[in-house]
Design an enzyme around this catalytic site. Structure first.
Site, PDB file in Angstrom:
ATOM      1  N   CYS A  13       4.765 -25.256  60.636  1.00 22.55           N
ATOM      2  CA  CYS A  13       3.669 -25.385  59.697  1.00 22.55           C
ATOM      3  C   CYS A  13       3.175 -26.820  59.732  1.00 22.55           C
ATOM      4  O   CYS A  13       3.710 -27.663  60.443  1.00 22.55           O
ATOM      5  CB  CYS A  13       4.123 -25.016  58.288  1.00 22.55           C
ATOM      6  SG  CYS A  13       4.784 -23.339  58.122  1.00 22.55           S
ATOM      7  N   ARG A  67      -0.110 -22.731  57.141  1.00 21.46           N
ATOM      8  CA  ARG A  67       1.132 -21.946  57.100  1.00 21.46           C
ATOM      9  C   ARG A  67       1.296 -21.027  58.303  1.00 21.46           C
ATOM     10  O   ARG A  67       0.368 -20.333  58.703  1.00 21.46           O
ATOM     11  CB  ARG A  67       1.156 -21.105  55.813  1.00 21.46           C
ATOM     12  CG  ARG A  67       2.392 -20.229  55.646  1.00 21.46           C
ATOM     13  CD  ARG A  67       2.236 -19.349  54.432  1.00 21.46           C
ATOM     14  NE  ARG A  67       3.371 -18.447  54.251  1.00 21.46           N
ATOM     15  CZ  ARG A  67       3.354 -17.359  53.471  1.00 21.46           C
ATOM     16  NH1 ARG A  67       2.259 -17.059  52.803  1.00 21.46           N
ATOM     17  NH2 ARG A  67       4.426 -16.597  53.363  1.00 21.46           N
ATOM     18  N   SER A  73       3.688 -17.966  58.773  1.00 21.58           N
ATOM     19  CA  SER A  73       4.563 -17.128  57.952  1.00 21.58           C
ATOM     20  C   SER A  73       5.764 -16.656  58.761  1.00 21.58           C
ATOM     21  O   SER A  73       5.607 -15.980  59.774  1.00 21.58           O
ATOM     22  CB  SER A  73       3.788 -15.925  57.408  1.00 21.58           C
ATOM     23  OG  SER A  73       2.671 -16.343  56.662  1.00 21.58           O
ATOM     24  N   ILE A  94       9.591 -16.630  56.977  1.00 20.21           N
ATOM     25  CA  ILE A  94      10.599 -16.070  56.083  1.00 20.21           C
ATOM     26  C   ILE A  94       9.980 -15.130  55.064  1.00 20.21           C
ATOM     27  O   ILE A  94      10.373 -13.980  54.932  1.00 20.21           O
ATOM     28  CB  ILE A  94      11.380 -17.202  55.379  1.00 20.21           C
ATOM     29  CG1 ILE A  94      12.189 -17.994  56.419  1.00 20.21           C
ATOM     30  CG2 ILE A  94      12.321 -16.638  54.316  1.00 20.21           C
ATOM     31  CD1 ILE A  94      12.956 -19.159  55.831  1.00 20.21           C
ATOM     32  N   ASN A 121       7.318 -28.206  55.352  1.00 24.96           N
ATOM     33  CA  ASN A 121       7.306 -27.791  56.755  1.00 24.96           C
ATOM     34  C   ASN A 121       8.744 -27.740  57.249  1.00 24.96           C
ATOM     35  O   ASN A 121       9.444 -28.755  57.230  1.00 24.96           O
ATOM     36  CB  ASN A 121       6.500 -28.779  57.599  1.00 24.96           C
ATOM     37  CG  ASN A 121       6.569 -28.465  59.087  1.00 24.96           C
ATOM     38  OD1 ASN A 121       6.764 -27.323  59.486  1.00 24.96           O
ATOM     39  ND2 ASN A 121       6.414 -29.497  59.907  1.00 24.96           N
ATOM     40  N   GLY A 122       9.192 -26.582  57.705  1.00 28.63           N
ATOM     41  CA  GLY A 122      10.545 -26.488  58.241  1.00 28.63           C
ATOM     42  C   GLY A 122      11.279 -25.266  57.736  1.00 28.63           C
ATOM     43  O   GLY A 122      10.675 -24.256  57.358  1.00 28.63           O
ATOM     44  N   GLU A 123      12.584 -25.369  57.727  1.00 27.34           N
ATOM     45  CA  GLU A 123      13.436 -24.258  57.309  1.00 27.34           C
ATOM     46  C   GLU A 123      14.720 -24.800  56.704  1.00 27.34           C
ATOM     47  O   GLU A 123      15.342 -25.711  57.259  1.00 27.34           O
ATOM     48  CB  GLU A 123      13.755 -23.357  58.503  1.00 27.34           C
ATOM     49  CG  GLU A 123      14.548 -22.120  58.149  1.00 27.34           C
ATOM     50  CD  GLU A 123      14.793 -21.208  59.342  1.00 27.34           C
ATOM     51  OE1 GLU A 123      15.561 -20.236  59.194  1.00 27.34           O
ATOM     52  OE2 GLU A 123      14.223 -21.475  60.421  1.00 27.34           O
TER      53      GLU A 123
END
Length: 217
Positions: free
Chosen positions: A2, A52, A54, A56, A78-80
């Site tokens: 993102c 974004r 998408s 998750i 931005n990230g996980e």
């Protein structure tokens, strides 16, 4: 992947800052083709924009910029966060509820519950984010321990600009593109520009594992 961008500037019309943030984030469409959003606070001193991808949470509940349930915090992320499900379970036991399934919502809840200093060490993942604290009138910029996700920032006159890529900063009318000679020398020597330098004067790259706070004044 993102992308986000934003600014702090003189207080004014909230819509104006949101439009600027949207224009900055629009340069990052390649990072997030699925959705876009922008936001500014009531005093019009801060604007946040987001693109974004998408992954998750595919529903509208994962839309950003995202606000905490008490509306104190607004974030572009931005990230996980790899352990967000474990954090979510812990926060549920503490009495919190969730409207969606995104790690961004868990991040906001964790900061609301534990505070920044205690929440950040609990996060396992790769990320960069910008968090506006409406109560304290402060902007926090955060980058994970490894520095997988980039984050650039700098002052240009009365405007503080930040974003996932330099092109987002360049989209703001106050930006001036002057090459930093020290950064250029580093690039010619090492074939990359080491943090906190960037190729432009007045723009820094937030080092990995760092957190910085900016106040509008």
């Amino acid at each position: 992947m993102c992308g986000f961008a934003g600014l702090i500037g003189p207080a004014g019309q909230p819509g104006a800052q949101a439009q600027l943030a949207h224009a900055m984030a629009s340069t990052l469409e390649h990072r997030g083709p699925d959705d876009a959003g922008s936001w500014s606070n009531e005093t019009g001193c801060v604007g946040l924009g987001f693109r974004r991808l998408s992954i998750i949470d595919l529903s509208p509940e994962g839309h950003q910029p995202m606000q905490s349930s008490d509306r104190r915090y607004t974030v572009v992320f931005n990230g996980e966060i790899y352990n967000f499900e474990a954090l979510k379970s812990e926060l549920r036991r503490a009495g919190h509820t969730f409207r969606g399934h995104s790690d961004t919502e868990v991040l906001l809840c964790a900061i609301s519950h534990w505070g920044m200093e205690d929440a950040l060490p609990r996060l396992w993942g790769m990320f960069a984010f910008a968090l506006w604290d409406e109560q304290e009138q402060r902007l926090h910029l955060v980058r994970d321990r490894v520095g997988k996700k980039p984050l650039y920032y700098g002052w240009f006159g009365q405007h503080f600009l930040f974003g996932s890529e330099l092109k987002a900063l360049r989209a703001h009318p106050a930006f001036t593109a002057t090459v930093d000679r020290d950064a250029l020398a580093s690039f010619l020597r090492f074939v990359y520009v080491p943090a906190p330098l960037s190729i432009y004067e007045g723009v820094s790259k937030l080092p990995a594992g760092s957190w910085t706070t900016i106040e509008p004044d």
